[in-house]
Design a protein around this motif. Structure first.
Motif, PDB file in Angstrom:
ATOM      1  N   TYR A  45      33.238 -61.064  -8.807  1.00 15.66           N
ATOM      2  CA  TYR A  45      33.340 -60.840 -10.258  1.00 15.66           C
ATOM      3  C   TYR A  45      34.317 -61.794 -10.940  1.00 15.66           C
ATOM      4  N   HIS A  48      33.541 -64.708 -13.360  1.00 16.18           N
ATOM      5  CA  HIS A  48      33.191 -64.518 -14.784  1.00 16.18           C
ATOM      6  C   HIS A  48      34.397 -64.684 -15.720  1.00 16.18           C
ATOM      7  N   HIS A  72      39.872 -59.939 -19.873  1.00 11.35           N
ATOM      8  CA  HIS A  72      39.061 -59.197 -20.851  1.00 11.35           C
ATOM      9  C   HIS A  72      38.242 -58.054 -20.252  1.00 11.35           C
ATOM     10  N   ASP A  73      37.872 -58.154 -18.987  1.00 12.17           N
ATOM     11  CA  ASP A  73      37.073 -57.079 -18.396  1.00 12.17           C
ATOM     12  C   ASP A  73      37.903 -56.120 -17.544  1.00 12.17           C
ATOM     13  N   ASP A 139      32.709 -64.722 -23.880  1.00  8.21           N
ATOM     14  CA  ASP A 139      32.205 -63.767 -22.896  1.00  8.21           C
ATOM     15  C   ASP A 139      30.677 -63.754 -22.935  1.00  8.21           C
ATOM     16  N   ASN A 143      27.856 -64.913 -20.136  1.00 10.97           N
ATOM     17  CA  ASN A 143      26.850 -63.950 -19.689  1.00 10.97           C
ATOM     18  C   ASN A 143      25.439 -64.485 -19.899  1.00 10.97           C
TER      19      ASN A 143
HETATM   20 MN    MN Z   1      32.878 -60.077 -19.694  1.00 13.56          MN
END
Ligand code: MN
Length: 731
Positions: A45, A48, A72-73, A139, A143
């Motif tokens: 992850y 990202h 951010h996540d 973001d 994505n």
């Molecule tokens: Mn994100």
């Protein structure tokens, strides 16, 4: 890709100062929080957030944005709370991460309500700190770049959302690079057939090129031609070329229904110079070596787009008959064109600090403000779409002057953009030589000729206020009404005010209303009631906005005398009794003599039925009445009036007034009669015992209906104890 090394490499190349230690700490923190998590593509992850941070460095965003990009996540996907982030990375980073998290927490829905709520949240976040949205855009960009790994339905949903929300926001923030990439990817998933057709078409155009050069080489070729022509004129020039993006063509052909042949600018070259003057020099040079296409020149330097975009655009025919677009701009303009609002951080020293950032964001506040007023979600979604997608349309005057107006502008807007006098005196228009309705929407590159009249009586129609698109036109039309249509404004304002009172449940009698409005006028500094009504009438005063304040004011005054007093006050208007004016078909009504006309006895006069002020008597030449004659729905409010030459009255009325003996009592009584414009025929005063007196006044009147009011008014005089009336028919 997606390693800490990539981050350091990007930072080194960015020429900006970043807090390496903090970024390293954020990376480690995120890596630990996301450990064991994988993306749908199978990668760990952490790749990202690193990619998002890389995009933010590329945008030139500040240190805290990059740190927030890495984190951010973290809150969304793990149990780490906002507090821990604040403690480790500072309050600013915590707020940014929180902002991004909140935007992400609304579940995706295709329902419009949801969508509106989403957009509203984003706008609110943006108005607080635009960096939140820029992180969200980064973001989304990553994505979308990696959407391949998603299930088809998710790809479609995200693409739709990207097209409808993210790309327009990027566009509105002037971030062209990200907007185009987002749209290109979204179209690839949403309309794969069209995407393939565009690719095919680009290939065919390449083959049709008479120079038999492939696209890449062709672009290089014209770049060189351009460079050789200007290299001695301007120092330090940069030229780059590109193929038009898929999304650009998609909108032209599939959305706007243009023919493939109308897609001129498949190739584009961009020339970047140092000064504005050089832009125009270079433009001249380009038109010298290439043949310009008619009506394809756009000057966004003198009229920037709403998102601050500035550039000169021209489409020319190059070698082999291939048309391509040339964009010419300065370095500063280029930064703004590519990065939009982010240029504020990337090239901070070049942008005029906070003021210009505020400027760029003012539209967000406008949308949020408007949203408070509009209640329906449907309206709001529409508003956002219009606001975000607001593009311009270009049209020319017959002299070739270019006018840029928001999409959807009408010919009326165009006329007012030339000059308010052109709009005010407009009676028609020719578009590309053909007579066209002035309400028609302008289309790209039309040549519009406005037909005007010299007649001084001509003016705009109130209806136009609902037709025009630009606030410039609306303001100019209002200004005209303010100046030229006082009488109408007063009525309109009075009507509007009455409606607002009813809507707000304020029930006042006529006289209470009058007294209350006088107090309101004092409160709002209007020297008289008419000025107040007029201001509402030409929309200088937005009555629905100030109504809550008026309502409060009313409640605070309610106990005061003016509301409690149930007695009728003296009418401001003159009852038409004995005024010497006869109104056709109307027996009894209020009349008034407006200031615009100083009437001479037996002059030709005309009456205008006002709303709430009785009939205004004007001389026939009056310019306040004259335009009404051209206005069909006002025509039936004109009544013929004439002077009563014979002065024939039907009744002689005797008023017998019993009063206390005071020195001014007789003058008080006679002044009441003159207030009603009654001419006293005879007056007699008899002194009685006990300091009393009777005053007998006789007047001629047309009818008896006014008597009750006169008696009530006489009774109001303090020392009057009784009034008796006797009438005698005289004809
Ligand atoms: Mn994100």
């Amino acid at each position: 890709m997606g390693d800490i090394k990539d981050l350091f490499e990007a930072i080194k190349n960015s020429n900006k100062v970043y807090d390496i230690e903090l970024i390293k700490k954020a990376y480690e923190f995120a890596k630990k929080s996301h450990s064991g998590q994988f993306r749908l593509s199978g990668e760990p992850y952490i790749t990202h957030p690193v990619q998002v941070a890389l995009i933010l460095i590329d945008f030139g965003m500040d240190n805290n944005s990059v740190v927030a990009g890495l984190l951010h996540d973290v809150v969304e996907d793990t149990i780490v709370s906002k507090k821990i982030i604040a403690a480790n990375f500072g309050e600013d980073v915590a707020l940014l991460v929180d902002g991004v998290t909140k935007l992400g927490s609304v579940p995706l829905s295709t329902k419009r309500e949801r969508q509106a709520e989403n957009i509203r949240k984003m706008l609110l976040a943006m108005s607080k700190d635009v960096r939140v949205i820029i992180i969200k855009l980064a973001d989304r960009l990553h994505n979308m770049r990696t959407a391949k790994g998603w299930p088809p339905q998710k790809r479609r949903n995200k693409s739709l959302e990207t097209m409808e929300i993210y790309a327009p926001i990027a566009q509105r923030l002037g971030m062209r690079l990200i907007k185009e990439e987002l749209e290109d990817i979204a179209i690839f998933y949403l309309d794969p057939i069209a995407y393939e057709e565009i690719t095919q078409m680009l290939r065919e155009k390449e083959k049709a090129n008479a120079t038999s050069l492939k696209s890449e080489s062709y672009i290089k070729y014209v770049e060189n031609m351009a460079f050789n022509r200007i290299k001695h004129m301007v120092k330090d020039v940069k030229i780059s070329g590109r193929l038009k993006s898929h999304c650009g063509i998609y909108f032209k052909v599939y959305v706007n229904g243009k023919d493939w042949d109308e897609v001129f600018d498949i190739y584009a070259i961009r020339i970047i110079v140092n000064t504005v003057a050089e832009c125009y020099f270079v433009l001249g040079a380009m038109h010298d070596i290439f043949t310009p296409l008619a009506n394809r020149f756009k000057d966004y330097i003198s009229t920037p787009k709403p998102n601050m975009y500035q550039s000169l655009h021209t489409t020319v025919i190059g070698p082999g008959g291939v048309s391509f677009e040339i964009q010419i701009r300065t370095k500063d303009m280029h930064y703004t064109a590519e990065y939009g609002i982010a240029a504020h951080w990337k090239y901070k020293q070049k942008v005029n600090g906070k003021a210009s950032l505020e400027d760029k964001l003012s539209w967000i506040r406008r949308i949020i403000e408007t949203q408070k007023e509009s209640e329906s979600t449907e309206d709001f979604v529409q508003l956002i779409k219009n606001g975000l997608g607001s593009e311009e349309v270009f049209a020319f005057t017959p002299n070739g002057e270019l006018k840029s107006l928001p999409l959807g502008s009408t010919i009326i807007d165009f006329a007012y953009s030339i000059h308010s006098e052109v709009g005010n005196k407009m009676i028609g228009a020719k578009v590309d030589g053909k007579i066209t309705q002035i309400e028609s929407k302008i289309e790209m590159n039309q040549v519009i000729e406005i037909i005007t009249t010299k007649s001084s009586a001509h003016g705009p129609s109130r209806r136009w206020l609902n037709i025009v698109k630009t606030s410039e036109a609306r303001n100019k039309i209002r200004a005209w009404f303010k100046k030229e249509r006082r009488e109408e404004n007063i009525e309109q304002g009075f009507e509007e005010l009455k409606r607002e009172f009813v809507r707000n449940g304020l029930q006042l009698t006529k006289s209470q209303f009058k007294r209350f409005i006088k107090l309101v006028c004092e409160k709002y500094n209007y020297s008289n009631v008419d000025d107040f009504y007029a201001a509402i009438g030409y929309s200088g005063l937005n009555i629905s906005k100030i109504m809550p304040a008026i309502k409060n004011f009313y409640n605070s005054c309610e106990k005061q005398e003016f509301i409690e007093s149930k007695k009728d006050s003296v009418c401001e208007e003159v009852p038409n009794v004995g005024s010497g004016i006869i109104i056709d078909g109307v027996d009894r009504c209020l009349i008034n003599f407006p200031k615009c006309c100083k009437l001479k006895k037996n002059e030709q006069i005309v009456g205008f039925i006002t709303r709430g002020h009785g009939i205004s008597i004007h001389c026939v030449e009056c310019k306040n009445v004259f335009p009404v004659k051209d206005n069909l729905d006002k025509l039936d409010r004109l009544v013929s009036v004439y002077w009563n030459k014979k002065n024939i009255y039907k009744y002689l009325i005797f008023f017998t007034i019993l009063a206390n003996q005071k020195s001014d009592i007789i003058s008080l009584v006679t002044s009441k009669f003159s207030e009603f414009k009654l001419h006293i025929n005879n007056l007699k005063a008899d002194f009685l015992q006990g300091n009393k007196l009777t005053i007998t006044v006789s007047v001629y009147m047309l009818h008896l209906r006014q008597i009750g009011l006169i008696v009530r008014n006489l009774n109001k005089i303090q020392d009057v104890t009784s009034v008796e009336v006797f009438s005698k028919q005289v004809s």
